[in-house]
Design an enzyme around this catalytic site. Structure first.
Site, PDB file in Angstrom:
ATOM      1  N   LYS A  15      -3.338  16.858  -9.258  1.00 20.81           N
ATOM      2  CA  LYS A  15      -2.618  16.910 -10.593  1.00 20.81           C
ATOM      3  C   LYS A  15      -1.755  18.013 -11.364  1.00 20.81           C
ATOM      4  O   LYS A  15      -0.759  17.618 -11.825  1.00 20.81           O
ATOM      5  CB  LYS A  15      -3.595  16.008 -11.544  1.00 20.81           C
TER       6      LYS A  15
ATOM      7  N   ASP B  32       0.904  -1.061  -0.145  1.00 18.85           N
ATOM      8  CA  ASP B  32      -0.102   0.181   0.011  1.00 18.85           C
ATOM      9  C   ASP B  32       0.966   0.929   0.137  1.00 18.85           C
ATOM     10  O   ASP B  32       1.435   1.454   1.039  1.00 18.85           O
ATOM     11  CB  ASP B  32      -0.949  -0.018   1.393  1.00 18.85           C
TER      12      ASP B  32
ATOM     13  N   THR C  13     -10.173   2.621 -18.046  1.00 15.88           N
ATOM     14  CA  THR C  13      -9.266   1.827 -16.855  1.00 15.88           C
ATOM     15  C   THR C  13     -10.520   1.613 -15.666  1.00 15.88           C
ATOM     16  O   THR C  13     -11.451   2.011 -15.964  1.00 15.88           O
ATOM     17  CB  THR C  13      -8.239   2.409 -16.348  1.00 15.88           C
TER      18      THR C  13
ATOM     19  N   TYR D 118      -8.682  16.519  -6.379  1.00 13.75           N
ATOM     20  CA  TYR D 118      -7.968  15.444  -7.542  1.00 13.75           C
ATOM     21  C   TYR D 118      -7.246  16.443  -8.442  1.00 13.75           C
ATOM     22  O   TYR D 118      -5.881  16.156  -8.730  1.00 13.75           O
ATOM     23  CB  TYR D 118      -8.911  14.526  -7.905  1.00 13.75           C
TER      24      TYR D 118
ATOM     25  N   ASN E 251       2.734   5.719 -11.185  1.00 16.87           N
ATOM     26  CA  ASN E 251       1.525   5.853 -11.973  1.00 16.87           C
ATOM     27  C   ASN E 251       0.481   5.399 -10.777  1.00 16.87           C
ATOM     28  O   ASN E 251      -0.846   5.873 -11.035  1.00 16.87           O
ATOM     29  CB  ASN E 251       1.505   4.723 -13.035  1.00 16.87           C
TER      30      ASN E 251
HETATM   31  N1  LIG Z   1      -8.172   6.506 -16.429  1.00 17.00           N
HETATM   32  C1  LIG Z   1      -8.079   7.993 -16.518  1.00 17.00           C
HETATM   33  O1  LIG Z   1      -9.164   8.341 -17.012  1.00 17.00           O
HETATM   34  C2  LIG Z   1      -7.077   8.863 -16.020  1.00 17.00           C
HETATM   35  C3  LIG Z   1      -6.990  10.150 -16.425  1.00 17.00           C
HETATM   36  C4  LIG Z   1      -5.809  10.909 -16.141  1.00 17.00           C
HETATM   37  C5  LIG Z   1      -5.040  10.476 -15.025  1.00 17.00           C
HETATM   38  N2  LIG Z   1      -5.237   9.214 -14.732  1.00 17.00           N
HETATM   39  C6  LIG Z   1      -4.107   8.767 -13.751  1.00 17.00           C
HETATM   40  O2  LIG Z   1      -3.641   7.271 -14.130  1.00 17.00           O
HETATM   41  C7  LIG Z   1      -3.001   6.813 -13.122  1.00 17.00           C
HETATM   42  C8  LIG Z   1      -3.381   5.396 -13.217  1.00 17.00           C
HETATM   43  O3  LIG Z   1      -4.857   5.297 -13.188  1.00 17.00           O
HETATM   44  P1  LIG Z   1      -5.737   4.138 -14.162  1.00 17.00           P
HETATM   45  O4  LIG Z   1      -6.622   4.992 -14.766  1.00 17.00           O
HETATM   46  O5  LIG Z   1      -5.169   3.159 -14.705  1.00 17.00           O
HETATM   47  O6  LIG Z   1      -6.700   3.685 -12.950  1.00 17.00           O
HETATM   48  P2  LIG Z   1      -6.855   2.254 -12.382  1.00 17.00           P
HETATM   49  O7  LIG Z   1      -7.176   1.277 -13.226  1.00 17.00           O
HETATM   50  O8  LIG Z   1      -7.873   2.220 -11.259  1.00 17.00           O
HETATM   51  O9  LIG Z   1      -5.341   2.060 -11.753  1.00 17.00           O
HETATM   52  C9  LIG Z   1      -4.964   2.429 -10.401  1.00 17.00           C
HETATM   53  C10 LIG Z   1      -3.586   1.594 -10.123  1.00 17.00           C
HETATM   54  O10 LIG Z   1      -3.168   2.199  -8.739  1.00 17.00           O
HETATM   55  C11 LIG Z   1      -3.053   1.259  -7.740  1.00 17.00           C
HETATM   56  N3  LIG Z   1      -3.182   1.815  -6.500  1.00 17.00           N
HETATM   57  C12 LIG Z   1      -4.328   2.622  -6.164  1.00 17.00           C
HETATM   58  N4  LIG Z   1      -3.995   2.764  -4.685  1.00 17.00           N
HETATM   59  C13 LIG Z   1      -2.755   2.304  -4.310  1.00 17.00           C
HETATM   60  C14 LIG Z   1      -2.046   2.148  -3.370  1.00 17.00           C
HETATM   61  N5  LIG Z   1      -2.819   2.816  -1.918  1.00 17.00           N
HETATM   62  N6  LIG Z   1      -0.917   1.564  -3.177  1.00 17.00           N
HETATM   63  C15 LIG Z   1      -0.445   0.982  -4.378  1.00 17.00           C
HETATM   64  N7  LIG Z   1      -1.113   1.136  -5.327  1.00 17.00           N
HETATM   65  C16 LIG Z   1      -2.519   1.572  -5.386  1.00 17.00           C
HETATM   66  C17 LIG Z   1      -4.127   0.224  -8.218  1.00 17.00           C
HETATM   67  O11 LIG Z   1      -3.840  -1.002  -7.694  1.00 17.00           O
HETATM   68  P3  LIG Z   1      -4.286  -1.727  -6.205  1.00 17.00           P
HETATM   69  O12 LIG Z   1      -5.833  -1.189  -6.191  1.00 17.00           O
HETATM   70  O13 LIG Z   1      -4.111  -3.214  -6.559  1.00 17.00           O
HETATM   71  O14 LIG Z   1      -3.458  -1.260  -5.155  1.00 17.00           O
HETATM   72  C18 LIG Z   1      -4.124   0.216  -9.753  1.00 17.00           C
HETATM   73  O15 LIG Z   1      -3.172  -0.546 -10.220  1.00 17.00           O
HETATM   74  C19 LIG Z   1      -3.445   7.467 -11.878  1.00 17.00           C
HETATM   75  O16 LIG Z   1      -2.608   8.337 -11.227  1.00 17.00           O
HETATM   76  C20 LIG Z   1      -4.491   8.258 -12.328  1.00 17.00           C
HETATM   77  O17 LIG Z   1      -4.872   9.378 -11.750  1.00 17.00           O
HETATM   78  C21 LIG Z   1      -6.236   8.438 -15.252  1.00 17.00           C
END
Ligand SMILES: NC(=O)c1ccc[n+]([C@@H]2O[C@H](COP(=O)([O-])OP(=O)(O)OC[C@H]3O[C@@H](n4cnc5c(N)ncnc54)[C@H](OP(=O)(O)O)[C@@H]3O)[C@@H](O)[C@H]2O)c1
Length: 265
Positions: free
Chosen positions: A165, A69, A196, A161, A96
């Site tokens: 960012k 975590d 995602t 949030y 990430n």
């Molecule tokens: N998808 C979008 O629309 C979008 C847009 C802009 C920016 N982003 C950014 O992209 C990044 C990746 O997000 P995503 O879109 O791929 O979402 P996601 O599918 O929810 O992936 C998030 C990842 O972060 C991990 N995570 C969350 N809390 C954690 C913790 N306390 N310790 C360790 N790992 C943790 C999760 O794994 P576990 O739950 O297994 O820990 C998961 O692998 C994030 O920083 C997000 O803010 C996403």
């Protein structure tokens, strides 16, 4: 500036946080396709194992998993120490792991919001602080920091949030500037909405604008890794997202916030 050399990462090691779902998995796949070994970190060990096995079978690279975590205060230091003790040299850091919380600021529970800010800001900076020093010492390293198009404008319903960012965006660009000439690069990627688990975790039903502009995770990851290997300071994937970060700059902040709210509601 670094070259987009396909062999640049062969035999190197990349640490990818948040690699159990979404963008983290696709960043890992992009890196493995270049012959880079991996350390994958997130909380869900079963998913990490599944992705690591798939990547190893496909690309023949080593993929270690560490279930942790990262929002816990001492997690970055524990992770750094564990890798140091094992003799793992991290040449690429993909910061990430992160999530957003959707809703009115007055209604979001503080504990969840604090956890988000810890992970999205403090952990990201601490990870960078720990790993960048060794990279600078070796005069080689790449970092990819995850921001969002929300970083470019005040975004009601994602107020803290998107502000987090904005921090990541400015932090990374400033750091990359400080690092010029060192052989180490910090690239910040600002995706728009991407398919995602993000929306499920943030608690938002996708709006029409989000459904129309949604990108696929492998495309965003490909653009991010390519920009990172070129040593670019910043990248916004996709034409609609580029437009989305350019236009608000022409407006007063309050008008920009009003538009963001319409697209998010
Ligand atoms: N998808 C979008 O629309 C979008 C847009 C802009 C920016 N982003 C950014 O992209 C990044 C990746 O997000 P995503 O879109 O791929 O979402 P996601 O599918 O929810 O992936 C998030 C990842 O972060 C991990 N995570 C969350 N809390 C954690 C913790 N306390 N310790 C360790 N790992 C943790 C999760 O794994 P576990 O739950 O297994 O820990 C998961 O692998 C994030 O920083 C997000 O803010 C996403």
């Amino acid at each position: 500036m670094a070259r987009n050399n396909t062999d640049l990462l062969r035999g190197r090691t990349a640490l990818v946080t948040g690699a159990s779902s979404g963008l983290g998995v696709d960043f890992a796949r992009e890196l493995a396709a270049r012959g880079c070994n991996l350390v994958l970190v997130a909380r869900r060990e079963d998913l990490l194992r599944k992705h690591a096995d798939e990547i190893t079978a496909r690309h023949g690279v080593r993929a270690e998993i560490i279930a942790m975590d990262l929002a816990e205060r001492d997690a970055p230091q524990r992770l750094y120490d564990q890798l140091k003790t094992a003799g793992t040299q991290v040449d690429v850091l993909v910061n990430n792991a992160g999530y957003g919380l959707y809703g009115k600021f007055t209604e979001l529970p503080w504990e969840r919001e604090r956890n988000m800010l810890e992970l999205d800001i403090v952990t990201l900076v601490h990870m960078t602080k720990l790993f960048v020093a060794d990279m600078v010492g070796r005069k080689f390293g790449f970092m990819l920091q995850l921001a969002s198009i929300g970083a470019y404008q005040p975004s009601p319903l994602y107020a803290s949030y998107s502000a987090a960012k904005s921090f990541v965006l400015n932090f990374s660009v400033a750091l990359n500037y400080e690092l010029r000439g060192s052989g180490v690069h910090s690239t910040v990627i600002s995706p728009g909405i991407t398919a995602t688990e993000f929306l499920k975790v943030s608690g938002q039903t996708p709006t029409l604008y989000q459904r129309l502009s949604m990108m696929q995770s492998p495309d965003v990851a490909r653009i991010g890794i390519a920009a990172m290997l070129k040593g670019r300071a910043s990248v916004v994937p996709g034409f609609a997202n580029k437009l989305g970060v350019f236009l608000p700059r022409l407006l007063p902040l309050n008008a920009s916030a009003a538009i963001a709210e319409v697209t998010m509601r």
